[in-house]
Design a protein around this motif. Structure first.
Motif, short mmCIF file in Angstrom:
data_model
loop_
_atom_site.label_atom_id
_atom_site.label_comp_id
_atom_site.label_asym_id
_atom_site.label_seq_id
_atom_site.Cartn_x
_atom_site.Cartn_y
_atom_site.Cartn_z
N UNK A 33 0.84 -1.20 0.00
CA UNK A 33 0.00 0.00 0.00
C UNK A 33 0.87 1.24 0.00
N UNK A 34 0.32 2.32 -0.51
CA UNK A 34 1.03 3.59 -0.51
C UNK A 34 1.09 4.13 0.92
N UNK A 35 1.97 5.08 1.15
CA UNK A 35 2.14 5.64 2.49
C UNK A 35 0.85 6.30 2.97
N UNK A 36 0.12 6.96 2.08
CA UNK A 36 -1.14 7.61 2.49
C UNK A 36 -2.14 6.58 2.99
N UNK A 95 6.62 -2.65 7.58
CA UNK A 95 7.59 -1.78 6.93
C UNK A 95 9.00 -2.31 7.13
N UNK A 96 9.85 -2.04 6.16
CA UNK A 96 11.29 -2.29 6.27
C UNK A 96 11.97 -1.16 5.50
N UNK A 97 13.22 -1.29 5.19
CA UNK A 97 13.94 -0.21 4.51
C UNK A 97 13.39 0.05 3.10
N UNK A 98 13.15 -1.02 2.34
CA UNK A 98 12.73 -0.84 0.94
C UNK A 98 11.35 -1.42 0.63
N UNK A 123 8.76 1.06 1.46
CA UNK A 123 9.32 1.02 2.80
C UNK A 123 9.63 2.37 3.41
N UNK A 124 10.68 2.39 4.23
CA UNK A 124 11.06 3.61 4.95
C UNK A 124 11.47 4.72 3.99
N UNK A 125 12.02 4.35 2.86
CA UNK A 125 12.41 5.37 1.87
C UNK A 125 11.18 6.14 1.39
N UNK A 126 10.09 5.43 1.10
CA UNK A 126 8.85 6.09 0.68
C UNK A 126 8.24 6.88 1.83
N UNK A 132 6.86 11.88 6.35
CA UNK A 132 6.22 11.34 7.55
C UNK A 132 7.28 11.18 8.63
N UNK A 133 6.86 11.15 9.91
CA UNK A 133 7.85 11.16 11.01
C UNK A 133 8.73 9.92 11.06
#
Length: 139
Positions: A33-36, A95-98, A123-126, A132-133
């Motif tokens: 899913x997208x971050x939003x 979530x993970x790094x990628x 992941x965290x990059x996105x 986002x925090x």
């Protein structure tokens, strides 16, 4: 018909390119899913944010409010992990790094009964790209 026979390489190229387009579009649907959407699941549906990175990576940087459950714990003995919600109907946002390990973790958790387990695409990059925090753990 004569055109098809004489230009078989053009037909083959068209079929291959169409097949690749179809394959990438189908593959993209399972990419998470997208971050939003992840934020919506967390805020509106009481989703639990789980970071499946190793503890060192988690300490260096992780999404705000995330719990750390390394992927190795999910693939291990099958014993319940206390950081996971006991209510398997709640969304579990991974979530993970990628996003690659999170996608694997989502599959594992779905097999364990967490029907709403989803990975954050990118992941965290996105997550960072969406402003986002991000937190760091104390050493």
């Amino acid at each position: 018909m004569k055109f098809l026979i004489e230009n078989w390489y053009l037909v083959l190229t068209a079929v291959l390119s169409g097949g690749l387009l179809l394959w990438t579009s189908l593959r993209g649907k399972s990419g998470g899913v997208a971050t939003a959407e992840a934020v919506r699941l967390i805020n509106r549906e009481k989703g639990v944010l789980i970071d499946v990175c190793e503890p060192e990576e988690f300490a260096a940087a992780h999404a705000g409010g995330a719990r750390n459950v390394p992927l190795s714990q999910l693939t291990g003995t099958g014993a319940p992990v206390k950081q996971l919600p006991t209510n398997k109907a709640l969304p579990v946002v991974l979530m993970c790094q990628t996003g690659a390990r999170a996608q694997r973790a989502a599959g594992i958790l779905q097999k364990q009964g967490y029907a709403n387990a989803v990975a954050v695409a990118g992941g965290l990059a996105a997550w960072r790209e969406a402003s986002l925090p991000v937190e760091k753990s104390a050493a």
